[in-house]
Design a protein around this motif. Structure first.
Motif, PDB file in Angstrom:
ATOM      1  N   ALA A 150      26.914  31.916  36.014  1.00 39.26           N
ATOM      2  CA  ALA A 150      25.846  30.954  35.768  1.00 39.26           C
ATOM      3  C   ALA A 150      24.888  31.011  36.939  1.00 39.26           C
ATOM      4  CB  ALA A 150      26.406  29.537  35.596  1.00 39.26           C
ATOM      5  N   MET A 151      23.590  31.050  36.639  1.00 44.47           N
ATOM      6  CA  MET A 151      22.581  31.169  37.679  1.00 44.47           C
ATOM      7  C   MET A 151      21.455  30.184  37.393  1.00 44.47           C
ATOM      8  SD  MET A 151      20.433  34.571  38.890  1.00 44.47           S
ATOM      9  CE  MET A 151      21.901  35.475  39.362  1.00 44.47           C
ATOM     10  N   ALA A 152      21.083  29.399  38.398  1.00 43.08           N
ATOM     11  CA  ALA A 152      19.971  28.459  38.263  1.00 43.08           C
ATOM     12  C   ALA A 152      18.659  29.228  38.274  1.00 43.08           C
ATOM     13  CB  ALA A 152      20.006  27.434  39.388  1.00 43.08           C
ATOM     14  N   THR A 153      17.723  28.849  37.401  1.00 43.61           N
ATOM     15  CA  THR A 153      16.484  29.600  37.222  1.00 43.61           C
ATOM     16  C   THR A 153      15.233  28.792  37.522  1.00 43.61           C
ATOM     17  OG1 THR A 153      16.418  29.004  34.877  1.00 43.61           O
ATOM     18  CG2 THR A 153      17.538  31.059  35.459  1.00 43.61           C
ATOM     19  N   GLY A 154      15.368  27.509  37.865  1.00 42.06           N
ATOM     20  CA  GLY A 154      14.204  26.677  38.132  1.00 42.06           C
ATOM     21  C   GLY A 154      13.526  27.049  39.437  1.00 42.06           C
ATOM     22  N   ALA A 155      12.298  26.527  39.613  1.00 45.66           N
ATOM     23  CA  ALA A 155      11.545  26.806  40.828  1.00 45.66           C
ATOM     24  C   ALA A 155      12.305  26.313  42.052  1.00 45.66           C
ATOM     25  CB  ALA A 155      10.174  26.126  40.756  1.00 45.66           C
ATOM     26  N   TYR A 156      12.457  27.182  43.035  1.00 44.66           N
ATOM     27  CA  TYR A 156      13.112  26.908  44.314  1.00 44.66           C
ATOM     28  C   TYR A 156      14.623  26.701  44.184  1.00 44.66           C
ATOM     29  CZ  TYR A 156       8.220  26.047  45.345  1.00 44.66           C
ATOM     30  OH  TYR A 156       6.858  26.171  45.454  1.00 44.66           O
ATOM     31  N   SER A 157      15.191  26.960  43.025  1.00 44.02           N
ATOM     32  CA  SER A 157      16.643  26.853  42.886  1.00 44.02           C
ATOM     33  C   SER A 157      17.307  28.036  43.571  1.00 44.02           C
ATOM     34  CB  SER A 157      17.042  26.792  41.410  1.00 44.02           C
ATOM     35  OG  SER A 157      16.637  27.977  40.742  1.00 44.02           O
ATOM     36  N   THR A 158      18.590  27.878  43.921  1.00 44.42           N
ATOM     37  CA  THR A 158      19.294  28.913  44.680  1.00 44.42           C
ATOM     38  C   THR A 158      20.677  29.239  44.138  1.00 44.42           C
ATOM     39  OG1 THR A 158      20.268  27.276  46.204  1.00 44.42           O
ATOM     40  CG2 THR A 158      18.115  28.192  46.797  1.00 44.42           C
ATOM     41  N   LEU A 159      21.222  28.468  43.217  1.00 45.27           N
ATOM     42  CA  LEU A 159      22.649  28.515  42.917  1.00 45.27           C
ATOM     43  C   LEU A 159      23.047  29.694  42.019  1.00 45.27           C
ATOM     44  CD1 LEU A 159      25.367  26.992  43.297  1.00 45.27           C
ATOM     45  CD2 LEU A 159      24.883  25.847  41.128  1.00 45.27           C
ATOM     46  N   LEU A 160      24.159  30.322  42.394  1.00 40.89           N
ATOM     47  CA  LEU A 160      24.884  31.277  41.567  1.00 40.89           C
ATOM     48  C   LEU A 160      26.340  30.835  41.546  1.00 40.89           C
ATOM     49  CD1 LEU A 160      25.350  33.992  40.063  1.00 40.89           C
ATOM     50  CD2 LEU A 160      25.652  35.053  42.314  1.00 40.89           C
ATOM     51  N   ALA A 161      26.914  30.678  40.348  1.00 44.54           N
ATOM     52  CA  ALA A 161      28.293  30.203  40.210  1.00 44.54           C
ATOM     53  C   ALA A 161      29.095  31.206  39.399  1.00 44.54           C
ATOM     54  CB  ALA A 161      28.335  28.830  39.533  1.00 44.54           C
ATOM     55  N   PHE A 162      30.348  31.433  39.803  1.00 49.63           N
ATOM     56  CA  PHE A 162      31.250  32.335  39.089  1.00 49.63           C
ATOM     57  C   PHE A 162      32.674  31.963  39.457  1.00 49.63           C
ATOM     58  CE2 PHE A 162      29.538  34.366  42.904  1.00 49.63           C
ATOM     59  CZ  PHE A 162      30.689  34.672  43.623  1.00 49.63           C
ATOM     60  N   PRO A 163      33.671  32.432  38.707  1.00 49.95           N
ATOM     61  CA  PRO A 163      35.061  32.071  39.007  1.00 49.95           C
ATOM     62  C   PRO A 163      35.457  32.501  40.423  1.00 49.95           C
ATOM     63  CG  PRO A 163      34.897  33.038  36.827  1.00 49.95           C
ATOM     64  CD  PRO A 163      33.570  33.226  37.464  1.00 49.95           C
ATOM     65  N   GLY A 164      36.262  31.639  41.071  1.00 47.32           N
ATOM     66  CA  GLY A 164      36.765  31.961  42.402  1.00 47.32           C
ATOM     67  C   GLY A 164      37.976  32.870  42.329  1.00 47.32           C
ATOM     68  N   ARG A 165      38.627  33.048  43.466  1.00 47.69           N
ATOM     69  CA  ARG A 165      39.775  33.935  43.522  1.00 47.69           C
ATOM     70  C   ARG A 165      41.017  33.300  42.911  1.00 47.69           C
ATOM     71  NH1 ARG A 165      39.478  36.817  49.514  1.00 47.69           N
ATOM     72  NH2 ARG A 165      37.354  37.680  49.290  1.00 47.69           N
ATOM     73  N   GLN A 166      41.064  31.981  42.836  1.00 45.79           N
ATOM     74  CA  GLN A 166      42.191  31.293  42.228  1.00 45.79           C
ATOM     75  C   GLN A 166      41.793  30.798  40.844  1.00 45.79           C
ATOM     76  OE1 GLN A 166      44.360  28.461  44.640  1.00 45.79           O
ATOM     77  NE2 GLN A 166      43.487  29.296  46.533  1.00 45.79           N
ATOM     78  N   MET A 167      42.759  30.806  39.932  1.00 51.51           N
ATOM     79  CA  MET A 167      42.512  30.383  38.560  1.00 51.51           C
ATOM     80  C   MET A 167      42.015  28.943  38.521  1.00 51.51           C
ATOM     81  SD  MET A 167      45.082  30.424  35.271  1.00 51.51           S
ATOM     82  CE  MET A 167      46.132  29.150  35.974  1.00 51.51           C
ATOM     83  N   GLY A 168      40.947  28.706  37.767  1.00 48.91           N
ATOM     84  CA  GLY A 168      40.390  27.372  37.622  1.00 48.91           C
ATOM     85  C   GLY A 168      39.405  26.984  38.704  1.00 48.91           C
ATOM     86  N   HIS A 169      39.239  27.811  39.736  1.00 49.60           N
ATOM     87  CA  HIS A 169      38.298  27.514  40.802  1.00 49.60           C
ATOM     88  C   HIS A 169      36.944  28.143  40.500  1.00 49.60           C
ATOM     89  CE1 HIS A 169      41.413  26.502  44.185  1.00 49.60           C
ATOM     90  NE2 HIS A 169      41.708  25.931  43.024  1.00 49.60           N
ATOM     91  N   VAL A 170      35.885  27.538  41.050  1.00 46.48           N
ATOM     92  CA  VAL A 170      34.524  28.053  40.913  1.00 46.48           C
ATOM     93  C   VAL A 170      33.971  28.317  42.307  1.00 46.48           C
ATOM     94  CG1 VAL A 170      32.200  27.619  40.036  1.00 46.48           C
ATOM     95  CG2 VAL A 170      34.176  26.718  38.799  1.00 46.48           C
ATOM     96  N   GLN A 171      33.393  29.496  42.494  1.00 48.36           N
ATOM     97  CA  GLN A 171      32.764  29.836  43.762  1.00 48.36           C
ATOM     98  C   GLN A 171      31.260  29.666  43.625  1.00 48.36           C
ATOM     99  OE1 GLN A 171      34.075  33.475  45.546  1.00 48.36           O
ATOM    100  NE2 GLN A 171      32.454  33.504  47.095  1.00 48.36           N
TER     101      GLN A 171
END
Length: 459
Positions: A150-171
């Protein structure tokens, strides 16, 4: 005279391999055995179709926000491209401009102006997209067969989210701020958005979202929040991406389901959720009693099941046969390996449209509505129930959210150690809640139904 019985079946369903909205839902792309097409979301209009691809099929055509670039993936029984390749297509030039080849199958893509993230089974690779495409970073993940990103696309947004190394975690990873697109035409009457002030503390990098594996990841365009669902398919959790705190917990239903997706309203006041049950649920993110509460919420301290909020409105996507005059025979059967898409699988997004319920003689105000696209070629425009706060406002982006889920009612009840007593009360409460739902159920309103795909003369 031949009096033998003949079965009359419905026309074959449209084979739509994939359909997805651009970040602001103004357009959507769809892929079929004939190629891919770009549509204007509302009013539904076929903008262009690309049927010149021969020798194979596409699994997806991912549009890059406010640009002419699309990222193409091969797929189906006869893929046009190998599954380990991403092809960059410039739709303005009508040609392939680049390709990225990897050592393993591509699972998912997320993009915004200037950046592309590609997910694999156990890693995510990040690229900067400009005059050339430059590989910038790589991150390890847990097992991610769905290719969640998931990636934020709005003006000046910065976030990129994806699964972490442990199950159920988000990095959470923060990229350089997204630069607003250059306006075209006369100067806008509304001042452009300004960069938000820098955070007072360093944002969190890991959120322990669920105990089971992740099923979906969604962020709004601003990237201020994160919605997660798990393989259980019952709860939707909303997180603050700066502090990592849990903001709200929404319950889609009590039985297990596969949640297909979650979408934030552009002003971040509501979210909608859709699943393999064929239903679209809408939840309010505002503080207040808009969402339904369980009648057994006082038992939340004993049974956490009753501490979540239920949707205040929903809509059930009709089966494809309900829109066809000649329904299929009950005796007909299809091979489970046939390229027939699920009738109820869909994609849902938010749009702004004039209200259909305005007073005569007055210009209709703009309101937020939902567009649902089914993989069988159905296009639904849905409006929210009367009395809801869905009027569009230019300054609605900064709506404050409650920092914690609403508290249960403070009515005190004597505690008991008897399991059978709690179970009995639970069953009675569920029956009472089902009855209340039947009486107070608030349905989304179908404003318009159309078809796309082969119904517009292609595919």
């Amino acid at each position: 005279m031949n009096l033998a019985r003949h079965s009359i079946t419905a026309t074959n369903p449209i084979q739509i391999f994939d359909t997805r909205f651009e970040a602001d839902c103004q357009i959507f792309t769809t892929t079929t055995p004939a190629g891919f097409a770009v549509y204007q979301t509302w009013p539904l209009t076929l903008i262009r179709r690309r049927a010149e691809f021969t020798g194979g099929t596409l699994a997806a055509a991912v549009p890059c926000h406010t640009s002419s670039l699309l990222f193409l993936l091969g797929g189906g029984r006869s893929p046009l491209y190998p599954p380990n390749k991403v092809v960059v297509w410039d739709d303005a030039a009508e040609e392939e401009v680049a390709e990225l080849e990897f050592r393993e199958r591509v699972r998912g893509l997320a993009c915004r102006r200037g950046w592309l993230a590609v997910s694999f089974r156990r890693r995510v690779v990040l690229f900067e997209v400009g005059e050339t495409i430059v590989r910038r970073n790589e991150f390890d993940t847990c097992d991610n067969p769905r290719g969640l990103l998931a990636m934020a696309t709005g003006a000046y947004s910065t976030l990129l989210a994806f699964p972490g190394r442990q199950m159920g975690h988000v990095q959470l990873v923060h990229l350089p701020p997204c630069i607003p697109p250059t306006p075209v035409g006369p100067p806008p009457s509304v001042l452009p958005s300004r960069p938000p002030p820098p955070p007072s503390k360093h944002p969190v990098s890991i959120i322990a979202a669920h105990e089971s594996s992740l099923n979906t990841l969604t962020v709004p365009q601003s990237g201020r929040m994160l919605a997660t669902t798990s393989s259980r398919g019952t709860l939707v959790r909303i997180w603050d991406t700066l502090s990592g705190k849990l903001i709200r917990v929404f319950r889609r239903g009590s039985d297990k389901a596969e949640i297909y997706g979650v979408a934030f309203r552009p002003d971040e006041k509501e979210v909608c959720v859709w699943s393999d049950k064929g239903t679209v649920h809408v939840f309010s993110l505002m503080s207040g009693p808009c969402n339904r509460q369980s009648s057994l919420s006082p038992l939340a301290s004993l049974i956490p099941y009753f501490d979540s909020e239920w949707s205040y409105a929903q809509y059930r996507i009709p089966a494809q046969a309900s829109h066809i005059s000649l329904s299929s025979s009950t005796s007909s059967s299809r091979s489970p390996t046939a390229d027939i898409t699920d009738e109820e699988k869909c994609m849902v997004g938010w749009i702004e449209a004039p209200s259909d319920r305005s007073e005569p003689g007055r210009d209709p105000p703009m309101e937020y509505q939902l567009i649902a696209l089914t993989y069988s070629g159905g296009w639904y425009r849905l409006s929210l129930p009367l009395g809801t706060s869905n009027i569009s406002s230019p300054s609605a982006g900064g709506t404050p959210l409650s920092s914690s889920p609403p508290k249960a009612s403070s009515h005190s009840r004597p505690r008991t150690n008897s399991v059978s007593s709690i179970t009995s009360r639970t069953e009675k409460g569920k029956e009472k809640e089902r009855g209340r739902d039947r009486k107070d159920n608030r349905e989304l309103i179908l404003q318009e139904y159309r078809k796309y795909g082969r119904w517009d003369g292609w595919g």
